[in-house]
Scaffold this motif. Structure first.
Motif, short mmCIF file in Angstrom:
data_model
loop_
_atom_site.label_atom_id
_atom_site.label_comp_id
_atom_site.label_asym_id
_atom_site.label_seq_id
_atom_site.Cartn_x
_atom_site.Cartn_y
_atom_site.Cartn_z
N TYR A 124 23.42 9.30 76.07
CA TYR A 124 22.65 10.13 76.98
C TYR A 124 21.27 10.38 76.40
CZ TYR A 124 27.34 11.23 78.75
OH TYR A 124 28.61 11.16 79.25
N ASN A 125 20.33 10.71 77.29
CA ASN A 125 19.05 11.19 76.79
C ASN A 125 19.21 12.67 76.43
OD1 ASN A 125 19.25 12.27 79.36
ND2 ASN A 125 17.08 12.01 79.83
N SER A 126 18.17 13.31 75.98
CA SER A 126 18.29 14.68 75.48
C SER A 126 18.73 15.66 76.55
CB SER A 126 16.96 15.13 74.87
OG SER A 126 15.92 15.04 75.85
N SER A 127 18.34 15.44 77.80
CA SER A 127 18.72 16.34 78.90
C SER A 127 20.07 15.96 79.51
CB SER A 127 17.66 16.32 80.00
OG SER A 127 17.59 15.04 80.60
N ARG A 128 20.65 14.86 79.06
CA ARG A 128 21.92 14.32 79.56
C ARG A 128 21.85 13.94 81.05
NH1 ARG A 128 26.52 15.24 76.10
NH2 ARG A 128 25.97 16.56 74.32
N LYS A 129 20.65 13.73 81.55
CA LYS A 129 20.51 13.29 82.95
C LYS A 129 20.59 11.78 83.08
CE LYS A 129 17.80 17.25 84.55
NZ LYS A 129 16.52 17.71 85.16
N ILE A 130 20.35 11.08 81.99
CA ILE A 130 20.45 9.62 81.98
C ILE A 130 21.63 9.23 81.11
CG2 ILE A 130 19.28 7.44 81.50
CD1 ILE A 130 16.62 8.92 81.76
N LYS A 131 22.48 8.37 81.65
CA LYS A 131 23.69 7.99 80.93
C LYS A 131 23.81 6.48 80.87
CE LYS A 131 28.74 8.10 81.53
NZ LYS A 131 29.85 8.61 82.36
N VAL A 132 24.23 5.99 79.71
CA VAL A 132 24.57 4.58 79.55
C VAL A 132 26.04 4.53 79.13
CG1 VAL A 132 24.22 2.48 78.20
CG2 VAL A 132 22.25 3.83 78.94
N ALA A 133 26.86 3.95 79.98
CA ALA A 133 28.30 3.85 79.70
C ALA A 133 28.58 2.52 79.03
CB ALA A 133 29.10 3.98 80.99
N ASN A 134 28.90 2.55 77.76
CA ASN A 134 29.22 1.34 77.01
C ASN A 134 30.61 1.46 76.38
OD1 ASN A 134 27.19 -0.43 77.47
ND2 ASN A 134 26.00 0.01 75.63
N THR A 135 31.53 2.07 77.11
CA THR A 135 32.91 2.03 76.66
C THR A 135 33.46 0.64 76.95
OG1 THR A 135 33.78 2.77 78.80
CG2 THR A 135 33.23 4.49 77.19
N LEU A 136 34.54 0.29 76.30
CA LEU A 136 35.13 -1.03 76.52
C LEU A 136 35.60 -1.17 77.97
CD1 LEU A 136 37.13 -1.72 73.23
CD2 LEU A 136 34.71 -2.11 73.76
N GLU A 137 36.14 -0.08 78.53
CA GLU A 137 36.59 -0.12 79.93
C GLU A 137 35.43 -0.36 80.89
OE1 GLU A 137 39.88 1.97 77.80
OE2 GLU A 137 37.69 1.98 77.73
N SER A 138 34.31 0.33 80.66
CA SER A 138 33.16 0.17 81.55
C SER A 138 32.58 -1.24 81.43
CB SER A 138 32.09 1.22 81.25
OG SER A 138 31.55 1.04 79.95
N ARG A 139 32.59 -1.78 80.22
CA ARG A 139 32.08 -3.15 80.03
C ARG A 139 33.00 -4.15 80.74
NH1 ARG A 139 27.08 -3.50 79.03
NH2 ARG A 139 27.45 -5.60 78.23
N LEU A 140 34.31 -3.89 80.67
CA LEU A 140 35.24 -4.77 81.37
C LEU A 140 35.00 -4.73 82.88
CD1 LEU A 140 37.74 -6.61 81.50
CD2 LEU A 140 39.15 -4.53 81.55
N GLU A 141 34.79 -3.52 83.43
CA GLU A 141 34.54 -3.38 84.87
C GLU A 141 33.26 -4.13 85.25
OE1 GLU A 141 36.48 -2.15 87.11
OE2 GLU A 141 37.99 -1.45 85.68
N LEU A 142 32.23 -4.01 84.44
CA LEU A 142 30.96 -4.68 84.73
C LEU A 142 31.12 -6.19 84.72
CD1 LEU A 142 27.91 -4.53 85.21
CD2 LEU A 142 27.60 -4.46 82.72
N ILE A 143 31.80 -6.69 83.70
CA ILE A 143 32.02 -8.14 83.60
C ILE A 143 32.88 -8.62 84.76
CG2 ILE A 143 33.13 -9.94 82.22
CD1 ILE A 143 32.33 -8.34 79.73
#
Length: 226
Positions: free
Chosen positions: A184-203
């Motif tokens: 997250y950025n400092s305000s937690r308004k921007i999120k990057v999901a790089n869990t293994l599950e999220s990467r699997l869903e993206l792929i």
């Protein structure tokens, strides 16, 4: 010369016979004409009813044919839906199996550390923020710290900017996920999901057309491939 009574009676009988004959002939003519008109009218009525009956059954036949077409179309649609559902169920089963296999990744500490290194650096580049907050599983804190120490110098050299990293000490990711991180950025308004599950869903989303072709063959109804 005067006629005798016998002659008068004879002439009267002759005239009566003639009149009777004429009447009989006229009656026969009337009967014949009436019979002819009756037969004509009967034929007309029979033909009219025959046409009505034919029209009725032709209409019924068309209705039955239309109902058969509708029923066939419904059956085909139901069959297509069943096939599509079976395909979706198969893909869902494959993805579930893949998710289960993800849990094995973290068991190899060397491979998992290398994977986290890539996920952390990628997250830095996706956020491009001066302050970054990282969430991870509680058991992955040391792995993440190692990845941070490796990747901060690489990131600073690449973008020529400083970066401040904080690992969230209170809101850890659930233990039952396979691994990875969230940034997250400092305000937690921007999120990057790089869990293994999220990467699997993206792929899976990116490769879904290729997966479907490999499992079920090319879609003959598809006109465009891109």
């Amino acid at each position: 010369m005067a006629l005798s009574d016998a002659d008068v009676q004879k002439q009267i009988k002759h005239m009566m016979a003639f009149i009777e004959q004429e009447a009989n002939e006229k009656a026969e003519e009337i009967d014949a004409k009436a019979e002819e008109e009756f037969n004509i009218e009967k034929g007309r009525l029979v033909q009219t009813q025959r046409l009505k009956i034919m029209e009725y059954y032709e209409k019924k036949e068309k209705q039955i044919e239309q109902q058969k077409k509708i029923q066939m179309s419904n059956l085909l649609n139901q069959a297509r839906l069943k096939v599509l559902k079976a395909r979706d169920d198969l893909i869902s089963d494959l993805l579930n199996e893949a998710r289960q296999r993800l849990s094995r990744v973290a068991k190899d500490s060397t491979k998992y550390q290398s994977l986290l290194d890539g996920l952390v650096l990628q997250g830095f580049y996706q956020l491009l923020e001066p302050v970054v907050i990282i969430r991870c599983r509680k058991q992955d804190v040391e792995f993440v710290k190692t990845s941070i120490s490796k990747n901060v110098p690489i990131y600073k050299k690449s973008v020529n900017k400083d970066i401040e990293i904080h690992i969230d000490p209170e809101n850890f990711l659930p233990d039952d996920i396979a691994g990875g991180i969230e940034m997250y950025n400092s305000s937690r308004k921007i999120k990057v999901a790089n869990t293994l599950e999220s990467r699997l869903e993206l792929i899976a989303q990116q490769m879904m057309p290729e997966i479907r072709v490999n499992l079920f063959g090319a879609n003959q109804n598809r006109r465009f491939l891109d």
